[in-house]
Design a protein around this motif. Structure first.
Motif, PDB file in Angstrom:
ATOM      1  N   HIS A  82       0.721  -1.091   0.126  1.00 36.51           N
ATOM      2  CA  HIS A  82      -0.192  -0.027   0.463  1.00 36.51           C
ATOM      3  C   HIS A  82       0.743   1.688   0.067  1.00 36.51           C
ATOM      4  O   HIS A  82       0.760   1.964  -0.900  1.00 36.51           O
ATOM      5  CB  HIS A  82      -0.852  -0.086   1.557  1.00 36.51           C
ATOM      6  N   ARG A 106       1.230   3.916  -2.970  1.00 37.35           N
ATOM      7  CA  ARG A 106       0.673   5.388  -2.260  1.00 37.35           C
ATOM      8  C   ARG A 106       1.357   6.439  -3.367  1.00 37.35           C
ATOM      9  O   ARG A 106       1.573   7.420  -3.756  1.00 37.35           O
ATOM     10  CB  ARG A 106       0.480   6.007  -1.514  1.00 37.35           C
ATOM     11  N   LYS A 107       2.854   5.885  -3.270  1.00 37.43           N
ATOM     12  CA  LYS A 107       4.077   7.036  -3.525  1.00 37.43           C
ATOM     13  C   LYS A 107       4.130   6.662  -4.868  1.00 37.43           C
ATOM     14  O   LYS A 107       4.165   7.825  -5.769  1.00 37.43           O
ATOM     15  CB  LYS A 107       5.634   6.000  -3.395  1.00 37.43           C
ATOM     16  N   ARG A 143       1.282   8.866  -6.127  1.00 37.75           N
ATOM     17  CA  ARG A 143       1.981  10.228  -5.951  1.00 37.75           C
ATOM     18  C   ARG A 143       2.319  11.017  -5.973  1.00 37.75           C
ATOM     19  O   ARG A 143       2.271  11.996  -7.554  1.00 37.75           O
ATOM     20  CB  ARG A 143       2.304  10.319  -4.098  1.00 37.75           C
ATOM     21  N   ASP A 166       1.102  15.162  -5.077  1.00 36.47           N
ATOM     22  CA  ASP A 166       0.577  15.009  -3.506  1.00 36.47           C
ATOM     23  C   ASP A 166      -1.079  16.142  -3.252  1.00 36.47           C
ATOM     24  O   ASP A 166      -1.406  16.236  -2.660  1.00 36.47           O
ATOM     25  CB  ASP A 166       2.054  15.831  -2.512  1.00 36.47           C
ATOM     26  N   VAL A 210      -2.563  12.576  -4.008  1.00 39.19           N
ATOM     27  CA  VAL A 210      -2.762  11.677  -3.528  1.00 39.19           C
ATOM     28  C   VAL A 210      -1.409  11.801  -2.191  1.00 39.19           C
ATOM     29  O   VAL A 210      -0.252  12.418  -2.562  1.00 39.19           O
ATOM     30  CB  VAL A 210      -1.713  10.485  -3.811  1.00 39.19           C
ATOM     31  N   ILE A 227      -5.345   5.989   0.375  1.00 39.57           N
ATOM     32  CA  ILE A 227      -5.491   6.082  -1.022  1.00 39.57           C
ATOM     33  C   ILE A 227      -6.521   6.474  -1.696  1.00 39.57           C
ATOM     34  O   ILE A 227      -7.473   5.721  -1.314  1.00 39.57           O
ATOM     35  CB  ILE A 227      -4.486   4.558  -1.511  1.00 39.57           C
ATOM     36  N   VAL A 268      -8.162   3.308   2.016  1.00 39.59           N
ATOM     37  CA  VAL A 268      -8.804   3.909   0.973  1.00 39.59           C
ATOM     38  C   VAL A 268      -9.531   4.716   1.336  1.00 39.59           C
ATOM     39  O   VAL A 268      -9.883   4.785   2.096  1.00 39.59           O
ATOM     40  CB  VAL A 268      -9.657   3.085  -0.398  1.00 39.59           C
ATOM     41  N   GLU A 327       8.868   5.862   2.957  1.00 37.45           N
ATOM     42  CA  GLU A 327       7.661   6.246   2.733  1.00 37.45           C
ATOM     43  C   GLU A 327       7.753   5.878   4.412  1.00 37.45           C
ATOM     44  O   GLU A 327       7.266   4.915   4.827  1.00 37.45           O
ATOM     45  CB  GLU A 327       7.538   4.981   1.400  1.00 37.45           C
ATOM     46  N   TRP A 382      -1.416   4.570   7.309  1.00 38.68           N
ATOM     47  CA  TRP A 382      -2.060   6.047   6.795  1.00 38.68           C
ATOM     48  C   TRP A 382      -2.478   6.200   8.030  1.00 38.68           C
ATOM     49  O   TRP A 382      -3.185   5.898   8.798  1.00 38.68           O
ATOM     50  CB  TRP A 382      -3.259   5.329   5.575  1.00 38.68           C
TER      51      TRP A 382
END
Ligand SMILES: C=C(C[SeH])C(=O)N1CCC[C@H]1C(=O)O
Ligand SMILES: [Zn+2]
Length: 597
Positions: free
Chosen positions: A216, A220-221, A224, A229, A232, A238, A462, A585, A589
Motif C-alpha cells: 500500500h 501510494r508513493k 503521488r 501530492d 494523493v 489512497i 482507501v 515512505e 495511513w
C-alpha cells in the motif's frame, strides 16, 4: 432392528435426493431465463417457480424430520440427513418469502441495468458497467473523469438499492431465525463448519497485513509521483477512484505506470491478446485445453451450445460472470460478457474452475454437489490461473516473448501478482465484516454508509473521492451486496489457492522448497497428470466430507493458513521493505480528511 431403520433411512434419502435434484434443475433453469433476459415477465415466472418449489421442499422437510438419523452409524448418510434437515428461506411464510425474493431481484435488476452519463459528453448517457465503465477505470488517467464515473455509478447502483436492502436484511434475518440461527451472519458462517470462523479470518488478516501495508505504501508513493501530492497525500489513505477498479479490489490496471522496474519489458498481455486476434471463444477453448492437459474433464457439448460468453445486444442480462450447474449431470453453463483482456482471461479460468468442480462431483448425491466449503469453489479456477499467469506459461503460449527471468523481472512479476492477490484481501474482508454487523444489528440502517467507509479506511487504507452521507449506500454498488452473494468465500479462496498451488506444484515437480531453480512464482502445472489427478480426487468429494478432509487430501494441511501466500510473495515483501526505507515512505495511513460519517 437398528440396521433395518438405517436402511429404511438410506432408501428414503436417496429417493428424496433425486426429487430434490429435479427441483434444483427447475429452479436453475428459471433463474437462468431471468438473468439471461431481465424482464418483468421472467422475474414473475422465476419468483412463481421458486414459491412452488418451496412448498415441495417444505413437504420433504416435514417427512425428513420423522427419521431418527442422529443415531445412525453411517456418517455419510447422517451428513445427508443433516443437510436436508435445514429448510432454508422456504421456512418463511409465502408473503414474506415473496417480499424477500422481490427485494433481491429488484436490487439485482437495478445493478444490472444501471447506466450513467459520460464525463466527456453529458448527452451520452448509456454507459453500462460492462464494458464501458470498466474500460474507463482500466484506461483513464484523468482523476476528474474517474471521480465523475465513480460518483455517478455509486449514485445509481448503490443509493437506489438502500430501501430494498434494508427490507432484505429484515426478512433474511427472520428466515435465519426460523432455521435456528441467531442471524444471517451466523447462518453464512455455518457453511464453513468451524466454531471460530471469524477469529480465523482475523488471524489470517494479522498474518498478511504487514505485506499489504508495505505494498500500500509503495503504490501510494507511485500514485503521488503520477498525480501529485494535492491528489494523493504522503501519509493518508489512497483515494479509491485512482486504483484502476471501481471497488479498488484489485489494482492490476495501474501496473503499467507503477511497476518496480519500468524499463523491463511489458508483462501486460492484453495488447498481445489483441494483436493475436484473440476472441472470447478462443479464451474459453484455451482454458478448456489447460484442464484437459491435467487429465481433468473436457467441457461437454451442451456447455458450448448453452453458454452465453458475449454480451447480447438485444436485451438486458446480468453481466456479472457466473457458472451454472443444472443438477442433471449434463447441463453446465457460463454466462459472461467477455472482453479480450488479461483480466478477463483470468476470469474465464475462474469460471471454468467452477464448471470443472461441477463435472468432477456430478456423480455425488445432489445435496453434496457443492464446494467442500464456498471458498473451495472460488479457489479452483484461480489456482489454475496462477499457473497460466506464470511467465513460463505465457511464454509457452506466446503471450510474452523474450528472455528468461532475472531478479528485476521476477520482482515485476511478483508485483503484478501482488496488486491482484494481496490487495484483494482487505477488500474481501471488509465486505463481509460490514454485512456481519448489518445482520447482527450492530450497524443500524442510519449508519450503513458511515460504517462501510470506516471499515474500508481501517482495513484497506482507501477513502472515497468525495464526501459521503447517509443518502448514499456505497456497499450496494458492489454486485455481491446487490445480489445477496456471500463474500468471505473469496477471502478464503485467495488464501487457500496458494496452499493448493504449492501442493500441485510439488506434485508436478515444478516446485521444491529452498530450490531457487524451482520457485513457486514460476511454477506452471500445465500437462501434469499427477497434479491433475490429485486435484480431481479432491474435487470429486464435493461437500460429502468436512472441508479439512478435502484440504488434507490435496495439501496435507487441515487448516487454512497464509503460509502458502507469504512464501509465494516473500521476495516481493523483502524488496518492498527495502524500497520503502530507501524512499522514506510512511508505512500505514493517518485518518482521512474526507467527510463520510
Ligand atoms: C468472477 C466472479 C464470479 Se463467482 C466474482 O464475483 N469474483 C471473482 C473474484 C472476486 C469476485 C468479484 O468479482 O468481486
Ligand atoms: Zn466464482
Amino acid at each position: 432392528e437398528l440396521e433395518a431403520l438405517e436402511q429404511e433411512g438410506r432408501d428414503y434419502i436417496q429417493l428424496l435426493d433425486k426429487a430434490a435434484g429435479l427441483r434444483k434443475n427447475r429452479a436453475s433453469l428459471a433463474e437462468w431465463e431471468y438473468t439471461a433476459n431481465i424482464t418483468k415477465e421472467n422475474e414473475d415466472k422465476w419468483i412463481q417457480i421458486r414459491l412452488d418449489i418451496s412448498k415441495q421442499d417444505k413437504v420433504a422437510w416435514e417427512e425428513t424430520k420423522m427419521y431418527k438419523w442422529q443415531g445412525f452409524q453411517d456418517n455419510t448418510l447422517k451428513r445427508m440427513f443433516k443437510k436436508y434437515s435445514e429448510l432454508g428461506v422456504a421456512a418463511l411464510p409465502d408473503d414474506k418469502y415473496q417480499q424477500l425474493m422481490r427485494s433481491v431481484s429488484g436490487m439485482e435488476a437495478n445493478y444490472a441495468t444501471s447506466k450513467i452519463c459520460s464525463y466527456k459528453d453529458n448527452t451520452k448517457c448509456d454507459l453500462a458497467l460492462e464494458p464501458d465503465i470498466t474500460e474507463i477505470f482500466a484506461k483513464s488517467l484523468d482523476p476528474e473523469e474517474l471521480k465523475h464515473t465513480w460518483v455517478e455509478w455509486h449514485k445509481t447502483a448503490g443509493a437506489k438499492a438502500r430501501a430494498n436492502f434494508t427490507q432484505y436484511v429484515q426478512l433474511y434475518n427472520e428466515a435465519a431465525k426460523l432455521n435456528d440461527y441467531k442471524d444471517v451472519a451466523d447462518w453464512w458462517q455455518a457453511d464453513y463448519e468451524v466454531p471460530n470462523f471469524e477469529e480465523q479470518l482475523a488471524k489470517l488478516w494479522d498474518d498478511v497485513k504487514p505485506l499489504y501495508q508495505q505494498l500500500h505504501a509503495y503504490v501510494r508513493k507511485r500514485l503521488r509521483d503520477m498525480y501529485g501530492d494535492h491528489v494523493v497525500s504522503a501519509r493518508g489513505p489512497i483515494p479509491a477512484h485512482l486504483l484502476g477498479n471501481m471497488w479498488a479490489q484489485t489494482w492490476n490496471n495501474i501496473e503499467s505506470f507503477t511497476r518496480p522496474y519500468p524499463d523491463k519489458k511489458e508483462v501486460d498481455i492484453t495488447q498481445a491478446m489483441k494483436d493475436q486476434k484473440y476472441t472470447p471463444l478462443k479464451m474459453f477453448q484455451m482454458s478448456d485445453e489447460f484442464f484437459r492437459s491435467l487429465n481433468l474433464t473436457a467441457m461437454p457439448q451442451k456447455f458450448w451450445q448453452n453458454s452465453i460468453i458475449e454480451k447480447p445486444t438485444d436485451r438486458d442480462i446480468v453481466c456479472h460472470a457466473s457458472a451454472w450447474d443444472f443438477y442433471d449431470g449434463e447441463d453446465f453453463r457460463i454466462k459472461m460478457c467477455t472482453v479480450v483482456t488479461g483480466e478477463h482471461l483470468r476470469t474465464v479460468h475462474h469460471e471454468m474452475g467452477h464448471v470443472q468442480y461441477y463435472l468432477q462431483y456430478k456423480k455425488q448425491p445432489s445435496v453434496f454437489r457443492e464446494g467442500a466449503n464456498p471458498g473451495f469453489h472460488e479457489a479452483v479456477g484461480d489456482t489454475i490461473a496462477l499457473s497460466v499467469s506464470s511467465p513460463k506459461h505465457l511464454r509457452r503460449v506466446g503471450l510474452i516473448s523474450g528472455d528468461a527471468e532475472d531478479e528485476q523481472t521476477e520482482i515485476n512479476q511478483l508485483y503484478k501478482m501482488g496488486i491482484d492477490k494481496i490487495v484483494f484481501l482487505p477488500f474481501a474482508y471488509t465486505l463481509d465484516l460490514f454485512r456481519y454487523g448489518v445482520f447482527r444489528g450492530t450497524t443500524p440502517p442510519e449508519d450503513y454508509n458511515c460504517h462501510y467507509w470506516r471499515l474500508r479506511e481501517a482495513l484497506q487504507g482507501v477513502e472515497p473521492p468525495v464526501n459521503r452521507t447517509e443518502d448514499d449506500f456505497d456497499a450496494a454498488a458492489k454486485y455481491h451486496v446487490s445480489a445477496n452473494v456471500e463474500y468471505a468465500r473469496y477471502y478464503v479462496s485467495f488464501i487457500i489457492q496458494f496452499q493448493f498451488h504449492r501442493a500441485l506444484c510439488s506434485l508436478a515437480g515444478e516446485y521444491v522448497q529452498e530450490d531457487i531453480t524451482r520457485k513457486l512464482v514460476d511454477c506452471d502445472i500445465y500437462q501434469s497428470v499427477a497434479a491433475g489427478n490429485a486435484l480431481g480426487n479432491m474435487l470429486k468429494m464435493g461437500s460429502s466430507k468436512p472441508w479439512p478432509d478435502a484440504m488434507e487430501a490435496l495439501t496435507g494441511q487441515r487448516a487454512m493458513k497464509a503460509d502458502g501466500l507469504l512464501e509465494y510473495f516473500r521476495p516481493l515483501y523483502d524488496w518492498l521493505v527495502a524500497e520503502n526505507q530507501r524512499t522514506g515512505e510512511h508505512i500505514g495511513w493517518e485518518p482521512s480528511k474526507i467527510h463520510y460519517c
